[in-house]
Design an enzyme around this catalytic site. Sequence first.
Site, PDB file in Angstrom:
ATOM      1  N   PHE A 128      10.750 -20.689  19.226  1.00 60.34           N
ATOM      2  CA  PHE A 128      10.306 -19.739  20.253  1.00 60.34           C
ATOM      3  C   PHE A 128       8.859 -19.338  19.954  1.00 60.34           C
ATOM      4  CE2 PHE A 128       9.933 -15.711  22.469  1.00 60.34           C
ATOM      5  CZ  PHE A 128      10.490 -16.046  23.694  1.00 60.34           C
ATOM      6  N   ASP A 200      15.857 -16.814  12.508  1.00 62.34           N
ATOM      7  CA  ASP A 200      15.797 -16.009  13.727  1.00 62.34           C
ATOM      8  C   ASP A 200      17.149 -16.182  14.420  1.00 62.34           C
ATOM      9  OD1 ASP A 200      15.520 -15.103  16.357  1.00 62.34           O
ATOM     10  OD2 ASP A 200      13.420 -15.678  16.496  1.00 62.34           O
ATOM     11  N   TYR A 225      19.252  -7.502  22.731  1.00 65.05           N
ATOM     12  CA  TYR A 225      19.374  -7.360  24.199  1.00 65.05           C
ATOM     13  C   TYR A 225      19.984  -8.581  24.873  1.00 65.05           C
ATOM     14  CZ  TYR A 225      14.705  -9.479  23.594  1.00 65.05           C
ATOM     15  OH  TYR A 225      13.655 -10.264  23.192  1.00 65.05           O
ATOM     16  N   LYS A 226      20.298  -9.612  24.080  1.00 59.04           N
ATOM     17  CA  LYS A 226      20.892 -10.816  24.684  1.00 59.04           C
ATOM     18  C   LYS A 226      22.417 -10.685  24.594  1.00 59.04           C
ATOM     19  CE  LYS A 226      16.956 -13.617  23.158  1.00 59.04           C
ATOM     20  NZ  LYS A 226      16.283 -13.901  24.425  1.00 59.04           N
ATOM     21  N   ARG A 374      18.462 -23.122  32.228  1.00 61.61           N
ATOM     22  CA  ARG A 374      19.313 -22.617  31.133  1.00 61.61           C
ATOM     23  C   ARG A 374      20.470 -21.808  31.699  1.00 61.61           C
ATOM     24  NH1 ARG A 374      16.377 -19.107  26.636  1.00 61.61           N
ATOM     25  NH2 ARG A 374      16.224 -17.697  28.410  1.00 61.61           N
TER      26      ARG A 374
END
Length: 415
Positions: A128, A200, A225-226, A374
């Site tokens: 990322f 990560d 938050y995912k 996605r």
Amino acid sequence: MTRPTTRLDCEALDRADPLAAMRDAFHLPGGVVYLDGNSLGPLPKATAARVREVVEEEWGVGLIRSWNDAGWFDKPRTLGDRLASMIGAGPGEVVVCDSTSVNLFKVVVAAAQLRPGRSVVVSDRDNFPTDLYMIEGATGLLEGYDRRLTSPDGPSLADVLDEDVAMVVLTHVDYRTGHMHDLTAVTEQVQRAGALMVWDLAHSAGAVPVDLNGAGADFAVGCTYKYLNGGPGSPAFVFAATRHQDQVSQPLSGWHGHARPFAFVPAYEAAEGISRFLCGTPPLLSYAGLEASLEMWAGVDLATVREKSLALTSLFMDLVGQQCAEWGLEVVTPREPDLRGSQVSLRHQEGYAVVQALIERGVIGDFRAPDLMRFGFTPLYLGFAEVWDAVTALRDVLEHEEWRAERFHRRASVT
Ligand SMILES: Cc1ncc(COP(=O)(O)O)c(C=O)c1O
């Protein structure tokens, strides 16, 4: 679990689903199949009440007293301890604070201190971007440091590991492809070369079982938050193995990471343990959202989540293969269960427009440049029949070329 071949089969699986009752813990708008919990988890029903309580009672009535009486000061640690059990960490090894980006910056500088004489940080070209940028920023401040990047086309990790490598920073589950590293094997490979392993876990926490201490990992960061449903911009976490905590300092030496923050002395002295990874005042309204979602997660068995997640992603890939084969979609997510997280990515040249057309039909996924659609599969609230409906919508969008409409080609700032 038998392979469903009709929508009725999917409905039967939903009726037998041990996690079915969890759906009721979420506010989900009608007419939506939400396949983007890998980007922003939906709203747990308990969240609004908890946020209101913090606003109206703890802040409104408790005022400044709530720093002590409502446990505000300790929130980064108490929530960290709750989260720890979901990622195979122990009490006192995780704090909730700042963003994943900021936490990675702290960890890279801290880890560098444990490997004097080594001056290379390894990551992957496809990691990322914020991870790559933060490594660049952190190593730019350290004298003589270099960044070395692996890539699926080479060099491999084995190619780049040598006696100069101080640490390897990798994302456990790739944000684009959904490919999952073997956390234990990679950690072992890196440490055998004398380097430290930094993970990560942005796409792992709440998505797949993770055992940081079982693998002997050194450091980890991740967001909430995912899959953890903490709310937009909810605070991130940082893990440091107990054995390292008092050996390192981190560069953002704010007062919440001080040994005696209320002594108000002019010089910094790092707190003992994981608290030294804290920096400034925690945004407590955001912590309230995460607190509510972690309470909801408390009774959830991650092995059950994983089993259903694999069934959902398998079903999606099978149905895409059966129903959408003629439109040239490429499934880029590995079919092997051990090699994938909880998302499926499909390659299509017009992926952006296809995703927009799906969103208009209520099937919400997202797009990652240059050409990946996605879809995140989140077992707490997603059912098998919804997967069926999502693929039916995808087939319609492709078959009738709905994606050609001009409005689906206008790029918004967030894709
Ligand atoms: C792997 C990974 N790391 C980090 C981030 C974002 O970090 P931050 O919360 O600091 O924006 C994301 C966001 O999607 C991500 O996928």
